[in-house]
Design an enzyme around this catalytic site. Structure first.
Site, short mmCIF file in Angstrom:
data_model
loop_
_atom_site.label_atom_id
_atom_site.label_comp_id
_atom_site.label_asym_id
_atom_site.label_seq_id
_atom_site.Cartn_x
_atom_site.Cartn_y
_atom_site.Cartn_z
N GLY A 31 1.74 10.08 2.43
CA GLY A 31 0.39 10.23 2.96
C GLY A 31 0.42 11.18 4.13
N SER A 32 -0.73 11.38 4.76
CA SER A 32 -0.83 12.37 5.83
C SER A 32 0.07 12.04 7.01
CB SER A 32 -2.29 12.46 6.30
OG SER A 32 -2.75 11.17 6.70
N GLU A 34 2.95 10.78 7.05
CA GLU A 34 4.38 10.87 6.74
C GLU A 34 4.86 12.30 6.55
OE1 GLU A 34 2.76 7.43 6.57
OE2 GLU A 34 2.34 8.57 4.76
N GLU A 53 2.62 2.28 -4.19
CA GLU A 53 3.66 1.86 -3.26
C GLU A 53 4.42 0.62 -3.71
OE1 GLU A 53 0.67 2.95 -2.29
OE2 GLU A 53 0.84 4.19 -0.50
N HIS A 76 2.93 4.66 3.38
CA HIS A 76 1.82 5.29 4.10
C HIS A 76 1.06 4.26 4.93
CE1 HIS A 76 -1.38 7.81 5.28
NE2 HIS A 76 -2.25 7.42 4.37
N HIS A 283 10.61 -25.86 -9.02
CA HIS A 283 9.34 -25.19 -9.35
C HIS A 283 8.22 -26.20 -9.55
CE1 HIS A 283 7.07 -22.12 -12.10
NE2 HIS A 283 6.63 -22.09 -10.86
N GLY A 401 9.52 -14.66 -8.38
CA GLY A 401 8.50 -15.17 -9.29
C GLY A 401 7.25 -14.32 -9.34
#
Length: 524
Positions: A31-32, A34, A53, A76, A283, A401
């Protein structure tokens, strides 16, 4: 500052540090905030672009696991970190070392709530990072990234996070010398001697292997220990890696993530050695004892937290490989009879074209050195029965999971293990969480066979719904998704198989292909 005393940019100091730590592959979706990091991007670095991402972070997760080194991820600002949080949670549960960076707006405009800035940047990714920092000064950025690397690599491994304002990269600073930090823990010698004596004195010992056996590269040591003690070997519940060959005479099976089945499976064993993972991961709600009556539990893991909540009689914090090597140096136990192997599942003829038959044929036709990356929750049981993992470092799956890990992780594994065939066995629902990862596989020409079991619904929820007595599962059907069209639209050859008679030819063609392919298998 170079060796001649001249100052360097934050970018130059950071790239030199990454180069020293073998982190020259950067996973991102820029993005701008980075872009200045990539000014004059060096030729010995590569940038792996993902189209979202969460896909980016999951690719880095697979790559880091395959290479056993932290991977570098660039996101970003808040929006990109937000997109990646599900995959960050999975990397945290996988204990995958990652250095995650995200852009921040320029320091001079932060007081004005600027567009696309990250408010409370270091808090957002918590608690799924081990350490987070937005350096107070631009010149502190390389040191922060160095610390992030070492914290990520220290057991238990995991992601770390550094927020970097956009104007920091062009500021001047002194370079930072890379450090080598030894952090593998061999375990307390007295506790390991006691564990060895307990194991040697056992009447009927068992071993439970978790993902830490694979993370610590202890496959051969665990096989030798099991053979020495004639101990049956179980896989811990929901293990994300394979730590023991599933065709070995001492392999006993997989523990279910519920209290009563775990106790029933291990009943009769008087000493249970748990290596590299939890024995009692649940679980669903359960009742009664956590361990078989009269059994002594000795657990070795790199995670203090896991040892604190597991029902171990003795817990030892240690690197699994080093600890098991110590156990192997102990006095030999008495000769014990070899336990009987569980009955082998009967061969299937394809008259019922289901996931069991698909997995059986994958097992029969896969290349001998193929790596399996799995994300098909409803097919995990059939996979245990019909697709045994028999090679070291031959299996990766998701420990959290959450969905969306398997498809991009397979891409990362293929990048980290060049020249090896990767078979990504995926459910239709799981695939749609990260389907745009196919584009990256196509661009990089990676030898990944994506095999999608299409049953037109979230089958795992139908299984679980029956546990709650539900007759109608709302929001679980997935009609009219054309996976072949989705793959072809991103540059990957694809084949649809709807009958058992067409399966073998499709699998063979895919497994011998040098680039990525996709097979959509419509199963009962």
């Amino acid at each position: 500052m170079r060796s001649d005393g001249t100052m360097v940019t934050v970018r130059e100091a950071t790239l030199a540090l990454l180069r020293a730590h073998r982190m020259t592959t950067i996973f991102g979706n820029p993005g701008s905030t980075e872009l200045p990091m990539f000014r004059d991007f060096p030729d010995d670095f590569s940038y792996v672009l993902g189209l979202q991402e969460s896909v980016v972070l999951a690719m880095a997760d697979g790559y880091a696991q395959a290479t056993r080194n932290a991977a570098f991820v660039n996101l970003h600002s808040s929006a990109g970190v937000g997109h990646a949080l599900g995959s960050l949670f999975t990397a945290h549960k996988n204990q995958t070392p990652l250095v995650v960076t995200a852009g921040q707006q320029a320091r001079s405009i932060l007081p004005y709530d600027p567009f696309l800035f990250a408010e409370r940047a270091t808090e957002f990714p918590r608690p799924f990072v081990k350490w987070a920092c937005e350096p107070a000064r631009a010149e502190d950025v390389p040191a922060a990234i160095a610390r992030a690397y070492h914290v990520a690599m220290e057991a238990p491994c995991g992601p770390t996070f550094v927020s970097v304002p956009v104007d920091d990269w062009d500021r001047m600073c002194a370079s930072i010398a890379p450090r080598a930090i030894a952090s593998r823990n061999p375990g307390d010698p007295a506790a390991l001697r006691e564990a060895a004596e307990t194991l040697a004195a056992a009447r009927r010992p068992a071993i439970v292997v978790g993902a830490g056996v694979a993370r610590d590269d202890a496959w051969h040591e665990v096989v030798a220990l099991a053979e020495r003690h004639a101990a049956q070997v179980w896989v811990s519940p929901m293990s994300a890696r394979c730590g023991f060959p599933e065709d070995h005479p001492l392999f006993a099976g997989f523990l279910t993530a519920a209290r009563e089945p775990i106790v029933a499976s291990l009943d009769g064993h008087d000493v249970i050695l748990v290596l590299g993972g939890p024995m009692s991961l649940y679980h669903v709600e359960g009742f009664g004892p956590h361990v078989p009556e009269g059994a002594r539990i000795v657990q070795i893991a790199d995670n203090h937290g896991m040892l604190a909540w597991n029902p171990a009689s003795t817990g030892i914090v240690a690197d699994t490989k080093l600890a098991v090597a110590t156990l192997l140096d102990a006095t030999a136990p008495p000769v014990r009879p070899t336990p009987a192997m569980p009955a082998r599942k009967p061969d299937l003829d394809g008259r019922v074209f289901d996931d069991r038959y698909l997995l059986q044929q994958i097992a029969r036709l896969r290349p001998a050195d193929a790596i399996i990356v799995e994300e098909a929750p409803s097919s995990r049981g059939p996979m245990h029965d019909y697709l045994p993992i028999t090679r070291e470092n031959g299996f990766y799956t998701c420990a959290s999971g959450g969905l969306g890990h398997g498809l991009p992780a397979a891409i990362g594994v293929a990048l980290g293990r060049p020249g090896e065939k990767v078979i990504a066995f995926l459910g239709d629902g799981s695939s749609m969480y990260a389907i745009q990862g196919l584009w990256t596989a196509a661009q990089l020409r990676l030898p990944v066979s994506f095999v999608i079991a299409n049953n037109h619904r979230y089958e795992a929820l139908h299984h679980f719904g029956r546990h709650f007595g539900l007759q109608d599962m709302v929001g679980t059907n997935l009609p009219a998704i054309d996976f072949c069209a989705l793959a072809q639209g991103q540059g990957i050859p694809a084949t649809k198989v709807a009958a058992a008679g067409d399966l073998d030819a499709a699998l063979t063609a895919s497994f011998t292909a040098t680039g990525p392919t996709l097979i959509e298998v419509v199963i009962d």
